[in-house]
Design an enzyme around this catalytic site. Sequence first.
Site, PDB file in Angstrom:
ATOM      1  N   ARG A  72     -11.155   1.812  -9.334  1.00 12.31           N
ATOM      2  CA  ARG A  72      -9.924   2.854  -9.771  1.00 12.31           C
ATOM      3  C   ARG A  72     -10.214   3.218 -11.355  1.00 12.31           C
ATOM      4  O   ARG A  72     -10.761   3.115 -12.293  1.00 12.31           O
ATOM      5  CB  ARG A  72      -9.028   2.560  -9.781  1.00 12.31           C
ATOM      6  CG  ARG A  72      -8.623   2.174  -8.491  1.00 12.31           C
ATOM      7  CD  ARG A  72      -6.682   1.768  -7.711  1.00 12.31           C
ATOM      8  NE  ARG A  72      -6.974   1.273  -6.802  1.00 12.31           N
ATOM      9  CZ  ARG A  72      -5.786   1.487  -5.846  1.00 12.31           C
ATOM     10  NH1 ARG A  72      -4.442   2.179  -6.534  1.00 12.31           N
ATOM     11  NH2 ARG A  72      -5.535   1.080  -4.452  1.00 12.31           N
ATOM     12  N   ARG A 109      -5.373  -2.287   7.894  1.00 16.10           N
ATOM     13  CA  ARG A 109      -6.757  -3.305   8.044  1.00 16.10           C
ATOM     14  C   ARG A 109      -6.060  -4.774   7.266  1.00 16.10           C
ATOM     15  O   ARG A 109      -5.189  -4.473   6.614  1.00 16.10           O
ATOM     16  CB  ARG A 109      -8.277  -2.133   8.132  1.00 16.10           C
ATOM     17  CG  ARG A 109      -7.945  -1.598   6.284  1.00 16.10           C
ATOM     18  CD  ARG A 109      -8.375  -0.457   6.204  1.00 16.10           C
ATOM     19  NE  ARG A 109      -8.297   0.362   4.714  1.00 16.10           N
ATOM     20  CZ  ARG A 109      -7.753   1.630   5.125  1.00 16.10           C
ATOM     21  NH1 ARG A 109      -7.870   2.038   6.026  1.00 16.10           N
ATOM     22  NH2 ARG A 109      -7.752   1.661   4.267  1.00 16.10           N
ATOM     23  N   THR A 137     -10.645  -7.172  -5.787  1.00 14.72           N
ATOM     24  CA  THR A 137     -11.898  -6.956  -6.624  1.00 14.72           C
ATOM     25  C   THR A 137     -12.380  -5.680  -6.577  1.00 14.72           C
ATOM     26  O   THR A 137     -12.992  -5.360  -7.671  1.00 14.72           O
ATOM     27  CB  THR A 137     -12.941  -8.324  -6.206  1.00 14.72           C
ATOM     28  OG1 THR A 137     -12.671  -8.455  -4.707  1.00 14.72           O
ATOM     29  CG2 THR A 137     -12.534  -9.733  -6.603  1.00 14.72           C
ATOM     30  N   GLU A 138     -12.144  -4.984  -5.398  1.00 14.41           N
ATOM     31  CA  GLU A 138     -12.571  -3.811  -5.170  1.00 14.41           C
ATOM     32  C   GLU A 138     -11.662  -2.850  -6.177  1.00 14.41           C
ATOM     33  O   GLU A 138     -11.840  -1.746  -6.501  1.00 14.41           O
ATOM     34  CB  GLU A 138     -12.840  -2.737  -3.621  1.00 14.41           C
ATOM     35  CG  GLU A 138     -13.651  -3.497  -3.090  1.00 14.41           C
ATOM     36  CD  GLU A 138     -13.075  -4.732  -2.619  1.00 14.41           C
ATOM     37  OE1 GLU A 138     -11.514  -5.902  -2.613  1.00 14.41           O
ATOM     38  OE2 GLU A 138     -14.718  -5.796  -2.610  1.00 14.41           O
ATOM     39  N   ASN A 139     -10.690  -3.007  -6.827  1.00 14.65           N
ATOM     40  CA  ASN A 139      -9.532  -2.244  -7.634  1.00 14.65           C
ATOM     41  C   ASN A 139      -9.734  -1.692  -8.497  1.00 14.65           C
ATOM     42  O   ASN A 139      -9.660  -0.807  -9.099  1.00 14.65           O
ATOM     43  CB  ASN A 139      -8.168  -2.869  -7.028  1.00 14.65           C
ATOM     44  CG  ASN A 139      -7.283  -2.754  -6.086  1.00 14.65           C
ATOM     45  OD1 ASN A 139      -6.417  -2.910  -5.749  1.00 14.65           O
ATOM     46  ND2 ASN A 139      -7.502  -1.858  -5.280  1.00 14.65           N
ATOM     47  N   ASP A 154       1.026  -1.690   0.039  1.00 16.84           N
ATOM     48  CA  ASP A 154      -0.156   0.297  -0.398  1.00 16.84           C
ATOM     49  C   ASP A 154       0.661   1.209   0.119  1.00 16.84           C
ATOM     50  O   ASP A 154       2.138   1.427   0.768  1.00 16.84           O
ATOM     51  CB  ASP A 154      -1.186   0.275   1.245  1.00 16.84           C
ATOM     52  CG  ASP A 154      -1.696   0.245   1.371  1.00 16.84           C
ATOM     53  OD1 ASP A 154      -2.339   1.610   0.175  1.00 16.84           O
ATOM     54  OD2 ASP A 154      -2.981   0.854   1.708  1.00 16.84           O
TER      55      ASP A 154
HETATM   56  C1  FPP Z   1      -2.012   0.664  -3.289  1.00 20.15           C
HETATM   57  O1  FPP Z   1      -1.216   1.681  -3.273  1.00 20.15           O
HETATM   58  C2  FPP Z   1      -1.481  -0.547  -4.672  1.00 20.15           C
HETATM   59  C3  FPP Z   1      -1.903  -1.379  -5.538  1.00 20.15           C
HETATM   60  C4  FPP Z   1      -3.331  -1.206  -5.506  1.00 20.15           C
HETATM   61  C5  FPP Z   1      -1.208  -1.921  -6.109  1.00 20.15           C
HETATM   62  C6  FPP Z   1      -0.073  -2.999  -5.916  1.00 20.15           C
HETATM   63  C7  FPP Z   1       0.777  -3.025  -7.711  1.00 20.15           C
HETATM   64  C8  FPP Z   1       1.589  -3.200  -7.748  1.00 20.15           C
HETATM   65  C9  FPP Z   1       2.968  -2.386  -6.359  1.00 20.15           C
HETATM   66  C10 FPP Z   1       2.472  -3.966  -8.634  1.00 20.15           C
HETATM   67  C11 FPP Z   1       2.874  -5.025  -8.815  1.00 20.15           C
HETATM   68  C12 FPP Z   1       3.408  -5.759  -9.390  1.00 20.15           C
HETATM   69  C13 FPP Z   1       3.324  -7.267 -10.238  1.00 20.15           C
HETATM   70  C14 FPP Z   1       3.899  -7.386 -11.340  1.00 20.15           C
HETATM   71  C15 FPP Z   1       2.752  -8.062  -9.112  1.00 20.15           C
HETATM   72  P1  FPP Z   1      -2.396   3.030  -4.094  1.00 20.15           P
HETATM   73  O2  FPP Z   1      -2.499   2.792  -5.306  1.00 20.15           O
HETATM   74  O3  FPP Z   1      -3.365   2.449  -2.909  1.00 20.15           O
HETATM   75  O4  FPP Z   1      -1.837   3.556  -3.060  1.00 20.15           O
HETATM   76  P2  FPP Z   1      -2.368   4.981  -2.358  1.00 20.15           P
HETATM   77  O5  FPP Z   1      -2.889   4.432  -1.191  1.00 20.15           O
HETATM   78  O6  FPP Z   1      -1.451   5.864  -2.103  1.00 20.15           O
HETATM   79  O7  FPP Z   1      -2.923   5.498  -3.200  1.00 20.15           O
END
Ligand code: FPP
Length: 263
Positions: A76, A198, A71-73, A25
């Site tokens: 975005r 969480r 599944t919630e992403n 995260d």
């Molecule tokens: C959450 O941070 C991150 C994600 C939903 C994406 C996670 C994916 C990667 C780290 C890439 C992994 C790559 C491979 C190739 C498996 P956020 O975007 O919610 O951050 P924020 O809370 O600061 O907005």
Amino acid sequence: MTSYTLLPHDLNPQALPKHVAVIMDGNGRWANQRGLPRIAGHRQGAKVLKSLLRCCKDWGIGALTAYAFSTENWRRPTSEVDFLMLLFEKMLRQELKEMHKEGVRIRFIGDLSGLSSSLQKEIARAMHETAGNTAVDFNIAVNYGSRNEIVHACQQVARKVEKGEIVSADVSEALISEHLYTAGCDPDLLIRTSGEQRLSNFLLWQLAYTEMYFTNAFWPDFDSGEFHRALQTFQARDRRFGNAADTVAVTEKVAIKQAALTA
Ligand code: FPP
């Protein structure tokens, strides 16, 4: 996966988690702080995940499970979702050969039927090619939701009852576990970055006895030093699994302290 890293001296190799799970995260906030687009955070996050896999392999941790897309992403912005899907596909294309050579067994967990056919194809290829590897298990949760996974497992078990293969009295914790994507391999340590505390519908069943570690570091900053701190914290805890403080945990703690003193 190029450079090799040694297990830090203060960590007890006998008391490492066998399976580490990560909720990656803070990619967006990391990028924001630098005046970069959110996707730059995901790109850096993917590099960090690769380094963590390297650490797991070098330090003798047998399994790493990463929450890459829930599944919630899907809620975005489309441009961000598209970027993430392409990033997963690109990583598979670019890294598969080396990961295979390093003995990584790749598994994707989640409802893969919801992904594009080209990504599904890359995933199937990676899972097939690396299925026999034994150095480290790398599980990537994509289009994953834990409640959905549990429902799916219950449906499979119910079907067996309907077919008369088992009776309802055969339904046990072990049987449900076997029908989850992780098939009975529960994490010992869960790490979530960026200060959030969480589970966000991640491995709800499997985390029943898992140690939780939360850090304020954003995922793109989660380097081997951060991982080292997480493992130190893990090794300083008594894992009782519902028992009173038992001698095994106490003996383990003494051994850890001795190892630290002699390091
Ligand atoms: C959450 O941070 C991150 C994600 C939903 C994406 C996670 C994916 C990667 C780290 C890439 C992994 C790559 C491979 C190739 C498996 P956020 O975007 O919610 O951050 P924020 O809370 O600061 O907005």
